[in-house]
Design a protein around this motif. Structure first.
Motif, PDB file in Angstrom:
ATOM      1  N   TYR A   1       1.036  -1.248   0.103  1.00  0.00           N
ATOM      2  CA  TYR A   1       0.219  -0.003  -0.125  1.00  0.00           C
ATOM      3  C   TYR A   1       1.025   1.494  -0.046  1.00  0.00           C
ATOM      4  CZ  TYR A   1      -4.325  -3.409   1.061  1.00  0.00           C
ATOM      5  OH  TYR A   1      -5.737  -3.106   0.604  1.00  0.00           O
ATOM      6  N   TYR A   2       2.056   1.180   0.805  1.00  0.00           N
ATOM      7  CA  TYR A   2       3.107   2.584   0.864  1.00  0.00           C
ATOM      8  C   TYR A   2       3.434   2.318  -0.333  1.00  0.00           C
ATOM      9  CZ  TYR A   2       7.111   5.269   1.238  1.00  0.00           C
ATOM     10  OH  TYR A   2       7.882   6.238   1.509  1.00  0.00           O
ATOM     11  N   GLN A   3       4.064   1.170  -1.440  1.00  0.00           N
ATOM     12  CA  GLN A   3       4.515   1.845  -2.965  1.00  0.00           C
ATOM     13  C   GLN A   3       3.040   2.194  -3.611  1.00  0.00           C
ATOM     14  OE1 GLN A   3       7.280   1.473  -3.173  1.00  0.00           O
ATOM     15  NE2 GLN A   3       7.142   1.756  -5.416  1.00  0.00           N
ATOM     16  N   GLU A   4       2.267   1.599  -3.577  1.00  0.00           N
ATOM     17  CA  GLU A   4       1.474   2.038  -4.331  1.00  0.00           C
ATOM     18  C   GLU A   4       0.929   3.092  -3.986  1.00  0.00           C
ATOM     19  OE1 GLU A   4      -3.542   1.274  -5.100  1.00  0.00           O
ATOM     20  OE2 GLU A   4      -2.686  -0.516  -3.960  1.00  0.00           O
TER      21      GLU A   4
ATOM     22  N   TYR B   1       2.610   5.974  -2.868  1.00  0.00           N
ATOM     23  CA  TYR B   1       3.680   6.532  -3.064  1.00  0.00           C
ATOM     24  C   TYR B   1       3.696   6.864  -4.724  1.00  0.00           C
ATOM     25  CZ  TYR B   1       8.997   7.945  -4.115  1.00  0.00           C
ATOM     26  OH  TYR B   1       9.985   8.440  -5.280  1.00  0.00           O
ATOM     27  N   GLU B   2       3.225   5.688  -5.827  1.00  0.00           N
ATOM     28  CA  GLU B   2       3.868   6.178  -7.459  1.00  0.00           C
ATOM     29  C   GLU B   2       2.206   7.106  -7.590  1.00  0.00           C
ATOM     30  OE1 GLU B   2       3.809   1.532  -8.095  1.00  0.00           O
ATOM     31  OE2 GLU B   2       5.899   1.101  -7.592  1.00  0.00           O
ATOM     32  N   GLU B   3       1.296   6.358  -7.009  1.00  0.00           N
ATOM     33  CA  GLU B   3       0.143   7.370  -7.173  1.00  0.00           C
ATOM     34  C   GLU B   3       0.283   8.676  -6.873  1.00  0.00           C
ATOM     35  OE1 GLU B   3      -3.789   6.124  -5.701  1.00  0.00           O
ATOM     36  OE2 GLU B   3      -3.926   4.503  -7.254  1.00  0.00           O
ATOM     37  N   GLY B   4       1.403   9.321  -6.013  1.00  0.00           N
ATOM     38  CA  GLY B   4       1.521  10.309  -5.805  1.00  0.00           C
ATOM     39  C   GLY B   4       2.254  11.408  -6.937  1.00  0.00           C
ATOM     40  N   VAL B   5       3.461  10.459  -7.227  1.00  0.00           N
ATOM     41  CA  VAL B   5       4.234  10.578  -7.896  1.00  0.00           C
ATOM     42  C   VAL B   5       3.158  11.269  -9.023  1.00  0.00           C
ATOM     43  CG1 VAL B   5       6.415  10.200  -9.351  1.00  0.00           C
ATOM     44  CG2 VAL B   5       6.347   9.555  -7.210  1.00  0.00           C
ATOM     45  N   ALA B   6       2.846  10.418  -9.558  1.00  0.00           N
ATOM     46  CA  ALA B   6       1.910  10.518 -10.919  1.00  0.00           C
ATOM     47  C   ALA B   6       0.793  11.748 -10.598  1.00  0.00           C
ATOM     48  CB  ALA B   6       0.790   9.652 -11.283  1.00  0.00           C
ATOM     49  N   ASP B   7       0.076  11.404  -9.551  1.00  0.00           N
ATOM     50  CA  ASP B   7      -0.653  13.300  -9.038  1.00  0.00           C
ATOM     51  C   ASP B   7       0.708  14.143  -9.475  1.00  0.00           C
ATOM     52  OD1 ASP B   7      -2.827  11.046  -9.934  1.00  0.00           O
ATOM     53  OD2 ASP B   7      -3.145  11.786  -7.328  1.00  0.00           O
TER      54      ASP B   7
END
Length: 181
Positions: A16-19, A21-27
């Motif tokens: 969940y942390y990695q998911e 993080y990846e969504e935050g970077v994309a946003d």
């Protein structure tokens, strides 16, 4: 070797942390791009407005030169150059009256050369409209050159370049109160 059935549960938090993080970077990448475009539009507008004001000053100074050509002819030529004729006709009378109220400028070849240089430097029709580094640098250089010429002209004429500029002080300055520091 047997796998522990709880291994997936133990890694759940990391997944969940990695998911996230990846969504935050994309946003944030998308939001940064939008914010950068808005900032660029704002800065571009401010620069274009400054260049337009300097060009307007150059047109008024050109119209104020005392020569056989009347100021109404100068204003009409400037209006024909800058805006469409139908829009210029409406405001031409106001412009001519305003320019006539200003004191004429004496024949001074050095001053005339400065005004012509300011007019050429501030002409928006000759500015590159690309977003390359070279075009932006050239645009900034033109604004700096036009500002310098406007200062020189205003000093020669003895006129203030920004007559309505006021000092933007704090509340103590506006009310007469003395701040305790």
């Amino acid at each position: 070797m047997s796998t522990d059935p709880f291994d997936a549960l133990l890694e759940l938090e990391n997944d969940y942390y990695q998911e996230g993080y990846e969504e935050g970077v994309a946003d944030s990448t998308y939001a940064g791009m939008i914010e950068g475009k808005v900032f660029g539009i704002e800065k571009g507008y401010e620069k274009a407005l400054e260049l337009g004001k300097l060009h307007g000053r150059a047109l008024v100074w050109q119209a104020r030169f005392s020569e056989p050509k009347s100021s109404s002819q100068n204003a009409e030529e400037a209006a024909n150059d800058e805006v469409s004729k139908s829009a210029a006709v409406e405001d031409l009378g106001k412009l001519v009256q305003t320019v006539r109220m200003l004191a004429p400028i004496s024949k001074n070849t050095r001053l005339r050369k400065h005004v012509e240089t300011l007019h050429v430097a501030s002409d928006g029709r000759t500015v590159a409209r690309s977003n390359s580094d070279e075009a932006v640098t050239e645009f900034d250089d033109r604004i700096a050159k036009a500002n310098a010429k406007a200062k020189v002209i205003s000093n020669i004429l003895g006129e203030s370049l920004n007559p309505t500029t006021s000092v933007n002080g704090g509340i103590e300055d506006a009310t007469g109160l003395q701040a305790r520091h």
